[in-house]
Design an enzyme around this catalytic site. Sequence first.
Site, PDB file in Angstrom:
ATOM      1  N   TYR A  53       0.820  -1.221   0.000  1.00 37.29           N
ATOM      2  CA  TYR A  53       0.000   0.000   0.000  1.00 37.29           C
ATOM      3  C   TYR A  53       0.851   1.267   0.000  1.00 37.29           C
ATOM      4  O   TYR A  53       0.430   2.280  -0.557  1.00 37.29           O
ATOM      5  CB  TYR A  53      -1.009  -0.017   1.158  1.00 37.29           C
ATOM      6  N   ASP A  89      -8.247   5.545  -4.727  1.00 37.83           N
ATOM      7  CA  ASP A  89      -7.529   6.798  -5.020  1.00 37.83           C
ATOM      8  C   ASP A  89      -8.443   7.995  -4.759  1.00 37.83           C
ATOM      9  O   ASP A  89      -9.637   7.842  -4.493  1.00 37.83           O
ATOM     10  CB  ASP A  89      -7.015   6.784  -6.482  1.00 37.83           C
ATOM     11  N   HIS A 104     -14.651   1.115  -0.765  1.00 38.23           N
ATOM     12  CA  HIS A 104     -13.551   0.228  -0.357  1.00 38.23           C
ATOM     13  C   HIS A 104     -12.422   0.953   0.361  1.00 38.23           C
ATOM     14  O   HIS A 104     -11.319   0.450   0.442  1.00 38.23           O
ATOM     15  CB  HIS A 104     -13.009  -0.524  -1.585  1.00 38.23           C
ATOM     16  N   GLY A 170     -16.283   1.696 -15.944  1.00 39.63           N
ATOM     17  CA  GLY A 170     -14.999   1.028 -15.725  1.00 39.63           C
ATOM     18  C   GLY A 170     -14.960   0.032 -14.581  1.00 39.63           C
ATOM     19  O   GLY A 170     -14.064   0.069 -13.751  1.00 39.63           O
ATOM     20  N   SER A 172     -15.617  -4.295 -13.765  1.00 44.33           N
ATOM     21  CA  SER A 172     -15.943  -5.620 -14.304  1.00 44.33           C
ATOM     22  C   SER A 172     -17.183  -6.197 -13.618  1.00 44.33           C
ATOM     23  O   SER A 172     -17.698  -7.220 -14.033  1.00 44.33           O
ATOM     24  CB  SER A 172     -14.764  -6.563 -14.076  1.00 44.33           C
TER      25      SER A 172
HETATM   26  P1  NAD Z   1     -11.583  -4.647 -12.394  1.00 39.81           P
HETATM   27  O1  NAD Z   1     -10.107  -4.644 -12.654  1.00 39.81           O
HETATM   28  O2  NAD Z   1     -12.224  -5.910 -11.988  1.00 39.81           O
HETATM   29  O3  NAD Z   1     -12.293  -4.107 -13.709  1.00 39.81           O
HETATM   30  C1  NAD Z   1     -11.793  -2.994 -14.392  1.00 39.81           C
HETATM   31  C2  NAD Z   1     -12.731  -2.651 -15.511  1.00 39.81           C
HETATM   32  O4  NAD Z   1     -12.255  -1.446 -16.096  1.00 39.81           O
HETATM   33  C3  NAD Z   1     -12.800  -3.704 -16.629  1.00 39.81           C
HETATM   34  O5  NAD Z   1     -14.148  -3.993 -16.899  1.00 39.81           O
HETATM   35  C4  NAD Z   1     -12.125  -3.009 -17.794  1.00 39.81           C
HETATM   36  O6  NAD Z   1     -12.730  -3.345 -19.035  1.00 39.81           O
HETATM   37  C5  NAD Z   1     -12.376  -1.554 -17.495  1.00 39.81           C
HETATM   38  N1  NAD Z   1     -11.438  -0.617 -18.094  1.00 39.81           N
HETATM   39  C6  NAD Z   1     -10.116  -0.763 -18.364  1.00 39.81           C
HETATM   40  N2  NAD Z   1      -9.615   0.354 -18.897  1.00 39.81           N
HETATM   41  C7  NAD Z   1     -10.648   1.248 -18.954  1.00 39.81           C
HETATM   42  C8  NAD Z   1     -10.760   2.588 -19.403  1.00 39.81           C
HETATM   43  N3  NAD Z   1      -9.724   3.269 -19.895  1.00 39.81           N
HETATM   44  N4  NAD Z   1     -11.989   3.183 -19.321  1.00 39.81           N
HETATM   45  C9  NAD Z   1     -13.060   2.523 -18.817  1.00 39.81           C
HETATM   46  N5  NAD Z   1     -13.004   1.251 -18.394  1.00 39.81           N
HETATM   47  C10 NAD Z   1     -11.813   0.622 -18.450  1.00 39.81           C
HETATM   48  O7  NAD Z   1     -11.856  -3.480 -11.359  1.00 39.81           O
HETATM   49  P2  NAD Z   1     -13.114  -3.152 -10.443  1.00 39.81           P
HETATM   50  O8  NAD Z   1     -14.354  -3.686 -11.078  1.00 39.81           O
HETATM   51  O9  NAD Z   1     -12.992  -1.727 -10.106  1.00 39.81           O
HETATM   52  O10 NAD Z   1     -12.887  -3.999  -9.105  1.00 39.81           O
HETATM   53  C11 NAD Z   1     -11.620  -4.217  -8.562  1.00 39.81           C
HETATM   54  C12 NAD Z   1     -11.309  -3.739  -7.147  1.00 39.81           C
HETATM   55  O11 NAD Z   1      -9.922  -3.320  -7.161  1.00 39.81           O
HETATM   56  C13 NAD Z   1     -12.067  -2.540  -6.671  1.00 39.81           C
HETATM   57  O12 NAD Z   1     -12.588  -2.878  -5.434  1.00 39.81           O
HETATM   58  C14 NAD Z   1     -11.053  -1.413  -6.463  1.00 39.81           C
HETATM   59  O13 NAD Z   1     -11.152  -0.910  -5.155  1.00 39.81           O
HETATM   60  C15 NAD Z   1      -9.704  -2.071  -6.531  1.00 39.81           C
HETATM   61  N6  NAD Z   1      -8.738  -1.234  -7.321  1.00 39.81           N
HETATM   62  C16 NAD Z   1      -8.706   0.135  -7.190  1.00 39.81           C
HETATM   63  C17 NAD Z   1      -7.830   0.909  -7.961  1.00 39.81           C
HETATM   64  C18 NAD Z   1      -7.840   2.428  -7.781  1.00 39.81           C
HETATM   65  O14 NAD Z   1      -8.172   2.903  -6.719  1.00 39.81           O
HETATM   66  N7  NAD Z   1      -7.484   3.202  -8.821  1.00 39.81           N
HETATM   67  C19 NAD Z   1      -6.970   0.292  -8.875  1.00 39.81           C
HETATM   68  C20 NAD Z   1      -7.014  -1.111  -8.979  1.00 39.81           C
HETATM   69  C21 NAD Z   1      -7.900  -1.851  -8.186  1.00 39.81           C
END
Ligand code: NAD
Length: 229
Positions: A53, A89, A104, A170, A172
Site C-alpha cells: 500500500y 484513489d 472500499h 470502468g 468488471s
Molecule cells: P476490475 O479490474 O475488476 O475491472 C476494471 C474494468 O475497467 C474492466 O471492466 C475493464 O474493461 C475496465 N477498463 C479498463 N480500462 C478502462 C478505461 N480506460 N476506461 C473505462 N473502463 C476501463 O476493477 P473493479 O471492477 O474496479 O474492481 C476491482 C477492485 O480493485 C475494486 O474494489 C477497487 O477498489 C480495486 N482497485 C482500485 C484501484 C484504484 O483505486 N485506482 C486500482 C485497482 C484496483
Amino acid sequence: MKKIVVFTGSGVSAESGLKTFRDSDGLWENYRIEDVATPQAWNRNRSMVLEFYNLRRKQVLQTKPNAAHFALAHLEEKYDVQIITQNIDDLHERAGSAKVLHLHGEILKSRSSTDHRLVYDIKGSEIKEGEKCEKGSQLRPHIVWFGEMVPELENAARLVSLADIFIVIGTSLLVYPAAGLVDYASPESEKYFIDPNATENLEDQFIIIKEKAGTGVPVLTEQLLNRLK
Ligand code: NAD
C-alpha cells in the site's frame, strides 16, 4: 435538480496511469491479491501489506485526474451528482467532485487496527511498522479488504435507488458485494454503462457505451448538460 448517481471502478482511473485490478490475471501490480489485500495477509505478513500500500500510495500521489474525472465534476453545474467509487484513489475529489462515497476505503488514510472509528490522514506517503493509533495499536491502511464487511454498502444502495440517472463506469462487476449495487437502481431511471469491455448481458438493463472512460464520459456528460440549456 435531477439526481445523477455515478458508480465507478478502477477503469475510470486507468487513463491516469493506475492499473486496473484485473489487467493481468487477478494480479495487482505483480502481487497476488490474497497476499496483500486480506485480513489473513495482514496477520501473516504485516510488512508486505504495508509495503504494497505504501507503493500504491506513492503512485496515486504522482497521478492526476483524467478527462473522465473532470467531466463528472463538471456535471455538478446542473445536476445533483453523487459519486460512489470502488476506487481507493482520490482522483474524483481532486477533479472537483463534491460528494464522493468510497466503498472500499481511501489509500491516503490510515486507521487503527483495533478500533475502526479511529481514522487519520497519512502525512507523507507511508505507514511504517510501529506507527500507532492513539490507543496504541498498529496503524493499517484505511482499506476494505477482501473478506471484510463493506460498511458503506447500505448507504450506497439507498443512494443508487434514488437516482434519476445512473451511470456505471470502468468496472468488471466481479467484486461483490459492491457489484450488487447495480440491482438497486430504479426501473424508471436512465442507465448507462461505459466500459470498453462491457458485456452484452448488460444490454437489458443499460445503454452500453463501449469506450474508454476518457472518451466516453465527456461525450455523455456533454449530452446530459446540453439537455438543460
Ligand atoms: P476490475 O479490474 O475488476 O475491472 C476494471 C474494468 O475497467 C474492466 O471492466 C475493464 O474493461 C475496465 N477498463 C479498463 N480500462 C478502462 C478505461 N480506460 N476506461 C473505462 N473502463 C476501463 O476493477 P473493479 O471492477 O474496479 O474492481 C476491482 C477492485 O480493485 C475494486 O474494489 C477497487 O477498489 C480495486 N482497485 C482500485 C484501484 C484504484 O483505486 N485506482 C486500482 C485497482 C484496483
